[in-house]
Design an enzyme around this catalytic site. Structure first.
Site, PDB file in Angstrom:
ATOM      1  N   CYS A 106       7.171 104.463 -94.355  1.00 55.29           N
ATOM      2  CA  CYS A 106       7.484 103.991 -93.098  1.00 55.29           C
ATOM      3  C   CYS A 106       8.910 103.430 -93.220  1.00 55.29           C
ATOM      4  O   CYS A 106       9.242 102.867 -94.132  1.00 55.29           O
ATOM      5  CB  CYS A 106       6.489 102.717 -92.580  1.00 55.29           C
ATOM      6  N   LEU A 107       9.966 103.389 -92.236  1.00 56.54           N
ATOM      7  CA  LEU A 107      11.074 102.901 -91.979  1.00 56.54           C
ATOM      8  C   LEU A 107      11.265 101.574 -92.139  1.00 56.54           C
ATOM      9  O   LEU A 107      12.061 100.801 -92.682  1.00 56.54           O
ATOM     10  CB  LEU A 107      12.111 103.490 -90.660  1.00 56.54           C
ATOM     11  N   HIS A 161       1.709 101.256 -84.925  1.00 54.99           N
ATOM     12  CA  HIS A 161       2.833 100.276 -84.680  1.00 54.99           C
ATOM     13  C   HIS A 161       2.659  99.583 -83.295  1.00 54.99           C
ATOM     14  O   HIS A 161       2.941  98.405 -83.183  1.00 54.99           O
ATOM     15  CB  HIS A 161       4.064 101.085 -84.802  1.00 54.99           C
ATOM     16  N   GLN A 201       9.517  98.505 -84.065  1.00 60.39           N
ATOM     17  CA  GLN A 201      10.361  98.366 -85.273  1.00 60.39           C
ATOM     18  C   GLN A 201      11.617  98.231 -84.906  1.00 60.39           C
ATOM     19  O   GLN A 201      12.320  97.864 -85.926  1.00 60.39           O
ATOM     20  CB  GLN A 201      10.117  99.921 -86.114  1.00 60.39           C
ATOM     21  N   HIS A 223       0.130 107.030 -87.020  1.00 61.50           N
ATOM     22  CA  HIS A 223       0.786 106.104 -87.610  1.00 61.50           C
ATOM     23  C   HIS A 223       1.897 105.227 -86.652  1.00 61.50           C
ATOM     24  O   HIS A 223       1.994 104.134 -86.884  1.00 61.50           O
ATOM     25  CB  HIS A 223       1.641 106.771 -88.812  1.00 61.50           C
ATOM     26  N   GLU A 224       2.537 106.025 -85.857  1.00 62.41           N
ATOM     27  CA  GLU A 224       3.414 105.244 -84.959  1.00 62.41           C
ATOM     28  C   GLU A 224       2.390 104.577 -83.783  1.00 62.41           C
ATOM     29  O   GLU A 224       3.011 103.438 -83.565  1.00 62.41           O
ATOM     30  CB  GLU A 224       4.303 106.313 -84.213  1.00 62.41           C
ATOM     31  N   GLY A 251       9.611 109.576 -87.377  1.00 60.23           N
ATOM     32  CA  GLY A 251       9.154 108.789 -86.315  1.00 60.23           C
ATOM     33  C   GLY A 251       9.497 107.369 -86.190  1.00 60.23           C
ATOM     34  O   GLY A 251       9.887 106.729 -87.417  1.00 60.23           O
TER      35      GLY A 251
HETATM   36 CO    CO Z   1       6.224 103.309 -89.607  1.00 54.86          CO
END
Ligand code: CO
Length: 187
Positions: free
Chosen positions: A107-108, A153, A64, A149-150, A59
């Protein structure tokens, strides 16, 4: 209509977009609604998918990569070349289950850190797809978790803000070189 974002699921040597990391202010700004789903946005979607696959993520949210838009790409079936990714534009959670469950998240934007987060187990979400068409989706388990989660963000919230185990959080962040002060705990 066929999906307009056909992206090969592979790693690129030079992914088109840079991912921002925990501690970067852009991750804390609430994202703005997308007013027009056009080719320019679809190009961004393609680049986000390429960047996500290159980083082995499932995701990625626009903040991000430093873009202040309510836009998310998700692919829980990254091993299946024929399964289309999910694109969520202006997503809204319509319902959340009372039942919650805990599971490790990563998370990236916080590479190497995996910690347990408790979230509703199932959700119903409305959104626009990459063609601008309104959609509704019921999700549970991993997909529900990734969507939540996304969507966090898009509100400037990071998963580490939701981690309840303070000791594990402190240790993991330190180990991976992130400042504990970058966390904004949700009470
Ligand atoms: Co994330």
């Amino acid at each position: 209509m066929a999906t307009v974002v056909a992206v090969e699921k592979k790693k690129l040597d030079n992914p088109p977009l840079d991912i921002h990391y925990l501690g970067d202010r852009v991750l804390r700004q609430p994202a703005k609604r997308v007013s027009k789903v056009d080719d320019k946005l679809r190009t961004l979607i393609t680049q986000m998918l390429q960047t996500m696959y290159s980083a082995d993520g499932i995701g990625l949210a626009a903040p991000q990569i430093g873009v202040n838009k309510q836009l998310i790409v998700i692919d829980c079936e990254y091993d299946d070349p024929d399964s289309p990714p999910l694109v969520l534009i202006n997503p809204k959670i319509l319902r959340s289950s009372q039942q919650t469950c805990g599971s490790d998240e990563g998370c990236l934007s916080v590479p190497g850190v995996y910690l347990e987060v408790v979230r509703p187990e199932a959700i119903e979400v409305s959104y626009k797809d990459e063609n601008g068409k309104p959609q509704k989706l019921q999700a549970s388990e991993l997909l529900a978790r990734v969507i939540q989660h996304e969507m966090d963000h898009l509100n400037g919230v990071m998963f580490v803000d939701r981690v309840e185990n303070d000791l594990a959080l402190t240790e993991e962040l330190k180990k991976k070189g992130f400042a504990l002060s970058a966390v904004q705990p949700i009470k």
